[in-house]
Design a protein around this motif. Sequence first.
Motif, PDB file in Angstrom:
ATOM      1  N   ILE A  40       0.851  -1.203   0.000  1.00 59.65           N
ATOM      2  CA  ILE A  40       0.000   0.000   0.000  1.00 59.65           C
ATOM      3  C   ILE A  40       0.885   1.253   0.000  1.00 59.65           C
ATOM      4  CG2 ILE A  40      -1.861   1.227   1.204  1.00 59.65           C
ATOM      5  CD1 ILE A  40      -2.663  -1.488   2.453  1.00 59.65           C
ATOM      6  N   ALA A  41       1.967   1.177   0.779  1.00 58.61           N
ATOM      7  CA  ALA A  41       2.892   2.317   0.841  1.00 58.61           C
ATOM      8  C   ALA A  41       3.463   2.612  -0.537  1.00 58.61           C
ATOM      9  CB  ALA A  41       4.010   2.012   1.830  1.00 58.61           C
ATOM     10  N   GLU A  42       3.818   1.548  -1.217  1.00 60.12           N
ATOM     11  CA  GLU A  42       4.380   1.706  -2.562  1.00 60.12           C
ATOM     12  C   GLU A  42       3.330   2.288  -3.505  1.00 60.12           C
ATOM     13  OE1 GLU A  42       6.469  -1.169  -5.824  1.00 60.12           O
ATOM     14  OE2 GLU A  42       6.461  -1.835  -3.735  1.00 60.12           O
ATOM     15  N   LEU A  43       2.129   1.782  -3.357  1.00 56.86           N
ATOM     16  CA  LEU A  43       1.026   2.236  -4.206  1.00 56.86           C
ATOM     17  C   LEU A  43       0.747   3.724  -4.009  1.00 56.86           C
ATOM     18  CD1 LEU A  43      -1.432   1.326  -6.054  1.00 56.86           C
ATOM     19  CD2 LEU A  43      -2.720   1.138  -3.932  1.00 56.86           C
ATOM     20  N   ARG A  44       0.789   4.159  -2.783  1.00 61.41           N
ATOM     21  CA  ARG A  44       0.434   5.542  -2.492  1.00 61.41           C
ATOM     22  C   ARG A  44       1.665   6.428  -2.320  1.00 61.41           C
ATOM     23  NH1 ARG A  44      -3.292   5.120  -5.082  1.00 61.41           N
ATOM     24  NH2 ARG A  44      -5.253   4.197  -4.396  1.00 61.41           N
ATOM     25  N   SER A  45       2.810   5.887  -2.705  1.00 63.90           N
ATOM     26  CA  SER A  45       4.082   6.645  -2.645  1.00 63.90           C
ATOM     27  C   SER A  45       4.276   7.318  -1.289  1.00 63.90           C
ATOM     28  CB  SER A  45       4.127   7.703  -3.750  1.00 63.90           C
ATOM     29  OG  SER A  45       3.840   7.119  -4.976  1.00 63.90           O
ATOM     30  N   ILE A  75       1.564   4.519   6.526  1.00 66.46           N
ATOM     31  CA  ILE A  75       0.463   3.588   6.242  1.00 66.46           C
ATOM     32  C   ILE A  75       0.045   2.879   7.528  1.00 66.46           C
ATOM     33  CG2 ILE A  75      -0.169   1.480   4.967  1.00 66.46           C
ATOM     34  CD1 ILE A  75      -0.061   4.014   3.218  1.00 66.46           C
ATOM     35  N   ARG A  76       1.049   2.415   8.264  1.00 63.99           N
ATOM     36  CA  ARG A  76       0.746   1.736   9.540  1.00 63.99           C
ATOM     37  C   ARG A  76      -0.060   2.659  10.468  1.00 63.99           C
ATOM     38  NH1 ARG A  76       3.667  -3.000  10.100  1.00 63.99           N
ATOM     39  NH2 ARG A  76       5.686  -3.006   9.048  1.00 63.99           N
TER      40      ARG A  76
END
Lengths: 180, 387
Positions: free
Chosen positions: A148-153, A159-160
């Motif tokens: 998700i972090a990668e997805l939302r840069s 994210i956590r």
Amino acid sequence: MLKDKLLLWKFKRGSSKALEKIYDKYETYLLTVAMALLNNTEAAEDVLHDFFVSFVKSADKVKLSGNFKAYLAVCVANLARNRLKKMQSQPMELDDNDSIESATYQPDLLAIQQEETIMLNRAVSQLPYEQREVIILHLQGNMKFTQIAELRSTSVNTIRSRYRYGLDKLRSLLNSKVTK
Amino acid sequence: MKSLKDIQKIVSKFNVKPRPEMRSRILDDALRIQRNRNRQSTPGTYIWRIIMKNKISKFAVAAIILVVVLLISPMMSTQSAYAKVAEQLRKARTLTYTLIRQTNLQPDQTVRINVAHKAPHLLRTTTVDGYTSILNDAKGKMITLVPASQMYVTAEYKNVPELKGGDMFEIIERMKNLPRIADEQLGEKEFDNVLAEGYRVFEEDTTITIWIDKDTDELVLIKQEYPSSPGMDYIIRDIQTDVSLDDSLFSLTPPAGYKEGPKLSADVAKVTEDDFIRFFETWVNLSVDKTFPPTFWSPEFGKIVIELAKQGKFARPWTDADAQTIYQGNMFLAQIPQDDWRYMGQNVKYGDPNIPVFWYRPPGSENYRVIYADLSVKEVAPENLPE
């Protein structure tokens, strides 16, 4: 997983049967994701419609590196996000006339289940979008925080945090409703 | 009080039931787009047309004609009832399959041919009766063995332009893509313990049915039917790729004891329109009622020639010279792209200078050449082409 890959492979080669199978397999799931993110039946259905149309149009470009279910969730989440931007001027609070109930036309659906769904959706809708998205992608899409972090840069820690704060708030909202 | 774990569980089980009408709204649109997309992106699947775009394929037609010629003469003298025709095809890495041609005529006119390709120049076709044609495109040579008469016929060709087109591998791949444009899904069916899914496509004057192995997605069977020619079905099955094929299978040396038959040859660079006209002339002179062939250069050619021979429609047995003329004429056609010619002389009687029987566009030319029923030729502009 293997079945999904085969299904996707057939779909990419233009199989209508594969498209139908993908639709039937993931319709509820994708609608749930869209609904959780948008909290609006019409908008969620439109997102699903837009997703399947673009999915077919760009079938050649679909590349699956991981989980198909997560891939679908990301696609729908992206479309939902875009949709939300367009709808920014409109309030995203749950409208009783356009509630989850209007998306729940199964007459045999248990009242309790329906009630719980409505409550949950109402609670999720009160979370900030960023938190809502992380919770849905993680718990529904089975996506890892790193993905998700990668997805939302953004960073994994962010994210956590969004997930933790979101879940806390959700618990508080749901518990308060239960105790009322 | 709900714990965090409870909340996680609730969210992960959270489920919105879709409205029933949503499915048709979304899926119908998606399927319609998919269908349009498939139609736009899938090339034609008309097997014969695809095959005919390939150079080596064209010689398979010559092989058919050759075998037909061989069959006609004994038929003319004995009127014995038998039929077969050898056929097909071209190059590949290695590819073997069984080609079955069914007819609506007598049961024994179902032709079963085993075909083997070895990349890129070797082709071998064998009928169940042992009629074997071996083609070596690198050498420009072909031999046909006729076991019934212990005879062999050789044919040579040279200077054939390479034409862009699909080989059998390509055809097989295209067939695999048929589900994209399927007009009908046929469900499941078992073929020799293989569970397959069926699809059918209606295309121009052809109906194509394929069965695909449900587990491996490999082709199990391809069937092509011509509604305008009922009973003329082509079936390809037992498809295998990368099988070991010994070079000896493609030897151009005749077996011991076989006697030499006609030797045909054609230098395509020297084959002219005149050769093609002589082909028509020969046919007209062979036919009892002086008509042009009902068809040629098509899958039906062999069948029709045999039928005409059986019906006594030829005035005399075909000779080696006839065979050479037919062969030479077809070599001329081998130079013309499939889309640049049209035959409309089906059963037209010889003699009328106003009835066109054939037109073609010479390579590099803007205008067309039209051949009329008196075998005169005129050059015409594209806009004046006969319908």
